[in-house]
Design a protein around this motif. Structure first.
Motif, PDB file in Angstrom:
ATOM      1  N   UNK A   1     -11.565   1.919  -4.271  1.00  0.00           N
ATOM      2  CA  UNK A   1     -10.840   2.112  -5.532  1.00  0.00           C
ATOM      3  C   UNK A   1     -10.068   3.430  -5.497  1.00  0.00           C
ATOM      4  N   UNK A   2     -10.703   4.466  -4.979  1.00  0.00           N
ATOM      5  CA  UNK A   2     -10.021   5.765  -4.915  1.00  0.00           C
ATOM      6  C   UNK A   2      -8.872   5.737  -3.912  1.00  0.00           C
ATOM      7  N   UNK A   3      -9.023   4.998  -2.827  1.00  0.00           N
ATOM      8  CA  UNK A   3      -7.900   4.873  -1.878  1.00  0.00           C
ATOM      9  C   UNK A   3      -6.730   4.155  -2.554  1.00  0.00           C
ATOM     10  N   UNK A   4      -7.033   3.149  -3.367  1.00  0.00           N
ATOM     11  CA  UNK A   4      -5.973   2.447  -4.095  1.00  0.00           C
ATOM     12  C   UNK A   4      -5.318   3.380  -5.119  1.00  0.00           C
ATOM     13  N   UNK A   5      -6.111   4.211  -5.759  1.00  0.00           N
ATOM     14  CA  UNK A   5      -5.560   5.192  -6.705  1.00  0.00           C
ATOM     15  C   UNK A   5      -4.583   6.133  -6.000  1.00  0.00           C
ATOM     16  N   UNK A   6      -4.955   6.593  -4.808  1.00  0.00           N
ATOM     17  CA  UNK A   6      -4.067   7.491  -4.059  1.00  0.00           C
ATOM     18  C   UNK A   6      -2.748   6.800  -3.711  1.00  0.00           C
ATOM     19  N   UNK A   7      -2.822   5.536  -3.294  1.00  0.00           N
ATOM     20  CA  UNK A   7      -1.584   4.786  -2.995  1.00  0.00           C
ATOM     21  C   UNK A   7      -0.722   4.648  -4.241  1.00  0.00           C
ATOM     22  N   UNK A   8      -1.364   4.366  -5.360  1.00  0.00           N
ATOM     23  CA  UNK A   8      -0.648   4.197  -6.623  1.00  0.00           C
ATOM     24  C   UNK A   8       0.047   5.495  -7.033  1.00  0.00           C
ATOM     25  N   UNK A   9      -0.633   6.612  -6.843  1.00  0.00           N
ATOM     26  CA  UNK A   9      -0.073   7.902  -7.246  1.00  0.00           C
ATOM     27  C   UNK A   9       0.863   8.485  -6.189  1.00  0.00           C
ATOM     28  N   UNK A  10       0.955   7.856  -5.044  1.00  0.00           N
ATOM     29  CA  UNK A  10       1.837   8.345  -3.989  1.00  0.00           C
ATOM     30  C   UNK A  10       3.305   8.257  -4.356  1.00  0.00           C
ATOM     31  N   UNK A  11       3.648   7.322  -5.226  1.00  0.00           N
ATOM     32  CA  UNK A  11       5.052   7.108  -5.595  1.00  0.00           C
ATOM     33  C   UNK A  11       5.483   7.890  -6.827  1.00  0.00           C
ATOM     34  N   UNK A  12       4.520   8.111  -7.741  1.00  0.00           N
ATOM     35  CA  UNK A  12       4.921   8.712  -9.013  1.00  0.00           C
ATOM     36  C   UNK A  12       3.710   9.300  -9.741  1.00  0.00           C
ATOM     37  N   UNK A  13       4.013  10.133 -10.703  1.00  0.00           N
ATOM     38  CA  UNK A  13       3.014  10.717 -11.595  1.00  0.00           C
ATOM     39  C   UNK A  13       2.760   9.701 -12.710  1.00  0.00           C
ATOM     40  N   UNK A  14       1.480   9.480 -13.031  1.00  0.00           N
ATOM     41  CA  UNK A  14       1.142   8.475 -14.041  1.00  0.00           C
ATOM     42  C   UNK A  14       0.055   8.962 -14.989  1.00  0.00           C
ATOM     43  N   UNK A  15       0.099   8.486 -16.244  1.00  0.00           N
ATOM     44  CA  UNK A  15      -1.004   8.765 -17.169  1.00  0.00           C
ATOM     45  C   UNK A  15      -2.161   7.807 -16.891  1.00  0.00           C
ATOM     46  N   UNK A  16      -3.348   8.185 -17.322  1.00  0.00           N
ATOM     47  CA  UNK A  16      -4.538   7.387 -17.052  1.00  0.00           C
ATOM     48  C   UNK A  16      -4.418   5.979 -17.648  1.00  0.00           C
ATOM     49  N   UNK A  17      -3.722   5.822 -18.772  1.00  0.00           N
ATOM     50  CA  UNK A  17      -3.569   4.479 -19.361  1.00  0.00           C
ATOM     51  C   UNK A  17      -2.782   3.564 -18.427  1.00  0.00           C
ATOM     52  N   UNK A  18      -1.719   4.076 -17.825  1.00  0.00           N
ATOM     53  CA  UNK A  18      -0.927   3.271 -16.887  1.00  0.00           C
ATOM     54  C   UNK A  18      -1.724   2.994 -15.612  1.00  0.00           C
ATOM     55  N   UNK A  19      -2.474   3.976 -15.160  1.00  0.00           N
ATOM     56  CA  UNK A  19      -3.291   3.794 -13.953  1.00  0.00           C
ATOM     57  C   UNK A  19      -4.350   2.728 -14.202  1.00  0.00           C
ATOM     58  N   UNK A  20      -5.001   2.794 -15.360  1.00  0.00           N
ATOM     59  CA  UNK A  20      -6.085   1.866 -15.694  1.00  0.00           C
ATOM     60  C   UNK A  20      -5.630   0.410 -15.701  1.00  0.00           C
ATOM     61  N   UNK A  21      -4.372   0.179 -16.021  1.00  0.00           N
ATOM     62  CA  UNK A  21      -3.876  -1.205 -16.089  1.00  0.00           C
ATOM     63  C   UNK A  21      -3.866  -1.881 -14.713  1.00  0.00           C
ATOM     64  N   UNK A  22      -3.998  -1.116 -13.640  1.00  0.00           N
ATOM     65  CA  UNK A  22      -4.007  -1.673 -12.282  1.00  0.00           C
ATOM     66  C   UNK A  22      -5.411  -2.017 -11.783  1.00  0.00           C
ATOM     67  N   UNK A  23      -6.443  -1.756 -12.599  1.00  0.00           N
ATOM     68  CA  UNK A  23      -7.822  -1.925 -12.148  1.00  0.00           C
ATOM     69  C   UNK A  23      -8.634  -2.741 -13.150  1.00  0.00           C
ATOM     70  N   UNK A  24      -9.557  -3.559 -12.637  1.00  0.00           N
ATOM     71  CA  UNK A  24     -10.411  -4.362 -13.522  1.00  0.00           C
ATOM     72  C   UNK A  24     -11.644  -3.573 -13.966  1.00  0.00           C
ATOM     73  N   UNK A  25     -11.422  -2.384 -14.527  1.00  0.00           N
ATOM     74  CA  UNK A  25     -12.525  -1.542 -14.995  1.00  0.00           C
ATOM     75  C   UNK A  25     -12.052  -0.761 -16.211  1.00  0.00           C
ATOM     76  N   UNK A  26     -12.978  -0.109 -16.847  1.00  0.00           N
ATOM     77  CA  UNK A  26     -12.641   0.651 -18.050  1.00  0.00           C
ATOM     78  C   UNK A  26     -11.843   1.909 -17.688  1.00  0.00           C
ATOM     79  N   UNK A  27     -11.188   2.439 -18.691  1.00  0.00           N
ATOM     80  CA  UNK A  27     -10.445   3.684 -18.506  1.00  0.00           C
ATOM     81  C   UNK A  27     -11.404   4.823 -18.145  1.00  0.00           C
ATOM     82  N   UNK A  28     -12.606   4.773 -18.701  1.00  0.00           N
ATOM     83  CA  UNK A  28     -13.615   5.794 -18.394  1.00  0.00           C
ATOM     84  C   UNK A  28     -13.989   5.748 -16.913  1.00  0.00           C
TER      85      UNK A  28
END
Length: 123
Positions: free
Chosen positions: A18-45
């Protein structure tokens, strides 16, 4: 008084898919946690906990913009990983060079008295 929780190192941080996927996601752009959370089947927490581990390892930074925190990749700590992996690149290059020498040897006597270990790396 409780001792502070130890910070995570780069290797611990990237151990989780999951953290490797987060790094790939953030590699292109800066994102807020709400936008990041929409890419994962888990809670924002849960996503925030993963981001905290990445932040502890120095792999992401956060910046407050208005009422939200924006996360950004900080790739510099990945250089430690790159240096560590470089050793194994050289290791496998040497092993493949030995294998190539063995396969291409016309006469088994060309291999040498000690077998593959007698072949100098890079030849």
């Amino acid at each position: 008084m409780q001792a502070p929780e130890p910070k995570h190192d780069v290797f611990q941080a990237i151990a989780d898919p999951t953290r490797r996927k987060l790094l790939r996601l953030l590699g292109d752009r800066e994102l807020p946690v709400t936008a990041i959370s929409s890419h994962f089947p888990m809670t924002r927490t849960a996503v925030s906990k993963h981001l905290r581990i990445l932040s502890d390892a120095g792999l992401v930074s956060e910046q407050k913009v208005g009422r939200e925190k924006r996360y950004k990749l900080q790739p510099e700590p990945l250089l430690e990983l790159k240096r560590w992996l470089a050793y194994y690149d050289r290791f496998w290059d040497n092993r493949l060079a030995v294998l190539k020498h063995l396969v291409e040897a016309e006469d088994p006597a060309d291999i040498g008295p000690l077998g593959p270990q007698a072949v100098p790396p890079g030849e």
